[in-house]
Write an enzyme that holds these catalytic residues in place. Structure first.
Site, mmCIF file in Angstrom:
data_model
loop_
_atom_site.group_PDB
_atom_site.id
_atom_site.type_symbol
_atom_site.label_atom_id
_atom_site.label_comp_id
_atom_site.label_asym_id
_atom_site.label_seq_id
_atom_site.Cartn_x
_atom_site.Cartn_y
_atom_site.Cartn_z
ATOM 1 N N LYS A 79 11.349 32.591 2.541
ATOM 2 C CA LYS A 79 12.310 33.547 3.826
ATOM 3 C C LYS A 79 11.395 34.781 4.289
ATOM 4 O O LYS A 79 11.173 35.972 4.248
ATOM 5 C CB LYS A 79 13.515 33.816 2.937
ATOM 6 C CG LYS A 79 14.398 34.193 3.802
ATOM 7 C CD LYS A 79 15.251 34.003 3.706
ATOM 8 C CE LYS A 79 17.164 34.588 4.372
ATOM 9 N NZ LYS A 79 18.457 34.393 3.363
ATOM 10 N N SER A 154 21.892 31.530 5.554
ATOM 11 C CA SER A 154 20.884 32.327 6.455
ATOM 12 C C SER A 154 19.552 31.714 6.255
ATOM 13 O O SER A 154 18.375 31.355 6.788
ATOM 14 C CB SER A 154 21.403 33.219 6.418
ATOM 15 O OG SER A 154 20.728 33.860 5.770
ATOM 16 N N SER A 178 24.070 32.044 0.995
ATOM 17 C CA SER A 178 22.729 31.781 2.170
ATOM 18 C C SER A 178 21.765 31.231 1.399
ATOM 19 O O SER A 178 20.534 30.439 2.425
ATOM 20 C CB SER A 178 21.554 33.064 2.942
ATOM 21 O OG SER A 178 22.618 32.932 3.649
HETATM 22 N N1 GLN Z 1 26.944 33.313 5.596
HETATM 23 C C1 GLN Z 1 27.239 34.384 4.823
HETATM 24 C C2 GLN Z 1 27.337 35.515 5.694
HETATM 25 O O1 GLN Z 1 27.143 35.580 7.343
HETATM 26 C C3 GLN Z 1 26.249 34.864 3.959
HETATM 27 C C4 GLN Z 1 25.139 34.803 4.452
HETATM 28 C C5 GLN Z 1 24.007 35.414 3.171
HETATM 29 O O2 GLN Z 1 24.363 35.155 2.537
HETATM 30 N N2 GLN Z 1 22.983 35.949 3.618
HETATM 31 O O3 GLN Z 1 27.336 37.072 5.771
#
Ligand code: GLN
Length: 477
Positions: A79, A154, A178
C-alpha cells in the site's frame, strides 16, 4: 500475455530456492500483470529497477548455493503508505507528491530480509481515510469482479492487486477496517493482527492507537506465513509486542470440532443485506455440522463503536496530519510569500476534502470546551468496549459475523454522503478500538459479488485465529 495465477507463497519460495523458478521471471510476471491491467487503477507506481536488481541478486545467490530466505523471489505490493525505496511514497495524497522515503518501513525490511521483492505501490484512500479508495487524490480503484463497483478501502488497491494476480500478496493497513473491508469486497483474505504485533515504523500514521499492518492474500496459509515474517518487537516502534514463541506458520491442519464460536448478535440484525446474511447463516450451519459449538453473543456497547471511532480517529488524525506543513515533505505551495502563508496554502491545496473534514472534526473534539463531552466520553466508552470483548472471550474462543453489512457498492454511490460511507465500517471498527486480531475470509457470493466472513480472536491469539480461519476456509470450500 495471459495473467497467470500464483502458486502458494511457500511453494514459490521453494521453487526459487531450488532453482526451478527464477526470481527474475517472477518479477517480470508481476510487472506484466500490473501493466496489462492498469484499467483497474490498483497501482500508483511500480519499482521495476530496484525489483529487477534484487531478483537478479537472488538468482545469482541461488546459483552459488547460498541461502536466500523463506520468501525468496516472492513479489509483493505495498500500500502506498509504506515507506519503500524505488518509488515515491504518497499515501495517495497530493501533499506527499514528490516525497521519497528516507528509510524503509520495518515490515518491508523484514520481508526483504527473507528474499521477498516489492514490485509496486498500491492505491488507497488518501492517508487511508476511507472505505472505497474514492478518497484517493489520484484515482478510484475498480473492483476486479465488477469494474463499476468499488474494491472497498482504504487498502482497495492492495486487495484488487491480489485478486488480479498482480502479486501473491500485498500489504495493507487497518485502522478501522481497511484490510478486512477490501478483502470482503474483493474475495481476498485480509488479516488484521493484534495491535502492536507488527511494527508501524515507516508507515504513514493515521490513528496511532488503532493503526496495524497486515497482509492481503488469497489463502489463510499465505497470510500466516507473511505475518510470521513481519511479526515481533521493533525498537523503532515502542508499541510493538513480542511474537508468539511458536510463530504463525500453519503447518498442521486444525479442525473446528469443539471450538466455541460466538455469533455477534449486534452484527446480524438491522441493516444487513439479506444476501450477505444468507451466506453468513450458511457458513454458521457448516461450522456447526463440522463440530463447532456455536452460540449467540451480545455485546451491548457494540452499537456505539462506530460513533466512538469517528471521534477518536479524527482526533488522532488531526494530530498526525499536523506534520504536513508544506516545508518538510513533498508538496509546497509556490505562490506564498511568508512561512505562515506557505503552511496555510500548502495545507489548503495539498489536503483533500476527507483529510480536511477529519482535521476539523478532530481539532473540534480535542478543543478545551468540547474535550470532555466528546473525546473523553469516547475514551470511556472505548474502555467499556474493551471490557465487553474480554468478557466475551471468557465464554467463547472466537467471535463471528459478517465483515461488512453489504457487498461492494457502486462507484459514486456513497461519495456525496460521508455518514453513509462511515457506516460501511460498522462491523470492523470495534476490534480496532479494542486491539483484538480479526480476519476476513471469503464466504460465497451474493448477486455475483463476494461476501466476507469475519472472525475475531482474543488478544494475542493470532495463531489460534489463523488456525480456525484456515479450518473455516476449508469447510466453506
Ligand atoms: N474506513 C475507515 C476510515 O475511513 C477505516 C480506515 C482504515 O482502516 N484505514 O476511517
Amino acid at each position: 500475455m495471459p495473467v497467470l495465477a500464483w502458486q502458494p507463497i511457500a511453494a514459490i519460495a521453494r521453487g526459487v530456492q531450488d532453482g526451478s523458478l527464477k526470481a527474475a521471471d517472477l518479477v517480470a510476471q508481476a510487472l506484466a500483470a500490473i501493466d496489462g491491467q492498469s484499467d483497474f487503477a490498483a497501482i500508483i507506481a511500480t519499482t521495476p529497477g530496484r525489483a529487477s536488481q534484487r531478483a537478479a541478486e537472488i538468482d545469482v545467490r541461488v546459483a552459488k548455493g547460498e541461502q536466500v530466505g523463506r520468501l525468496a523471489g516472492v513479489p509483493f505490493i505495498a500500500k502506498d503508505n509504506f515507506l519503500v525505496f524505488g518509488a515515491e511514497t504518497t499515501a495517495a495524497s497530493n501533499i506527499l507528491r514528490g516525497f521519497t522515503a528516507p528509510y524503509l518501513a520495518t515490515a518491508i525490511e523484514k520481508l526483504e530480509a527473507e528474499g521477498a521483492i516489492c514490485v509496486a505501490k498500491a492505491n488507497l484512500d488518501a492517508f487511508a481515510h476511507g472505505s472505497s479508495t474514492e478518497n484517493s487524490d489520484f484515482m478510484t480503484t475498480k473492483n476486479p469482479h465488477d469494474p463499476t463497483r468499488v474494491p472497498g478501502g482504504s487498502s482497495g488497491g492492495s486487495a484488487a492487486a491480489v485478486m488480479l494476480n498482480m502479486a501473491p500478496f500485498a500489504l495493507g493497513t487497518d485502522t478501522g477496517g481497511s484490510i478486512r473491508l477490501p478483502a470482503s469486497f474483493t474475495g481476498a483474505v485480509g488479516y488484521k493482527p493484534t495491535y502492536g504485533l507488527v511494527s508501524r515504523s515507516g508507515i504513514v500514521a493515521m490513528a496511532s492507537s488503532t493503526d496495524v499492518v497486515g497482509p492481503l492474500t488469497r489463502t489463510v496459509a499465505d497470510a500466516a506465513l507473511v505475518l510470521d515474517v513481519m511479526a515481533g518487537q521493533d525498537s523503532l516502534d515502542s508499541t510493538t509486542i513480542a511474537r508468539d514463541a511458536e510463530g504463525y506458520v500453519l503447518d498442521e491442519a486444525t479442525d473446528v470440532r469443539g471450538k466455541k464460536i460466538g455469533v455477534v448478535a449486534e452484527y446480524m440484525g438491522e441493516g444487513l443485506q439479506p444476501g450477505v446474511k444468507t451466506q453468513i447463516d450458511e457458513a454458521i450451519a457448516k461450522l456447526k455440522q463440522a463440530g463447532a459449538e456455536v452460540i449467540d453473543v451480545s455485546m451491548p456497547t457494540l452499537p456505539l463503536a462506530l460513533a466512538v471511532y469517528y471521534v477518536l480517529c479524527p482526533a488522532e488524525v488531526s494530530s498526525n496530519l499536523s506534520r504536513y506543513d508544506g516545508q518538510r515533505y513533498g508538496f509546497t505551495a509556490k505562490e506564498a510569500k511568508t512561512l505562515d502563508e506557505s503552511i496555510k496554502q500548502s495545507r489548503s491545496q495539498g489536503f483533500g476534502k476527507e483529510a480536511k473534514r477529519r482535521i476539523m472534526i478532530g481539532t473540534y473534539v480535542l478543543s478545551s470546551g468540547y474535550y470532555d463531552a466528546y473525546y473523553k466520553r469516547a475514551q470511556t466508552v472505548r474502555t467499556k468496549l474493551i471490557n465487553e470483548f474480554a468478557e466475551a472471550f471468557e465464554k467463547v474462543d472466537f467471535l463471528l459475523g459478517p465483515t461488512s453489512p453489504t457487498v461492494a457498492f457502486k462507484i459514486g454511490e456513497n461519495t456525496s454522503d460521508p455518514l453513509q460511507m462511515y457506516l460501511t465500517d460498522i462491523m470492523t471498527v470495534a476490534s480496532n478500538l479494542t486491539g483484538n486480531p480479526a480476519i476476513s475470509i471469503p464466504a460465497g457470493t451474493s448477486e455475483g459479488l463476494p461476501v466476507g466472513l469475519q472472525l475475531i480472536g482474543a488478544q494475542k491469539a493470532d495463531k489460534q485465529l489463523l488456525q480456525i480461519a484456515q479450518a473455516t476456509e476449508g469447510i466453506l470450500g
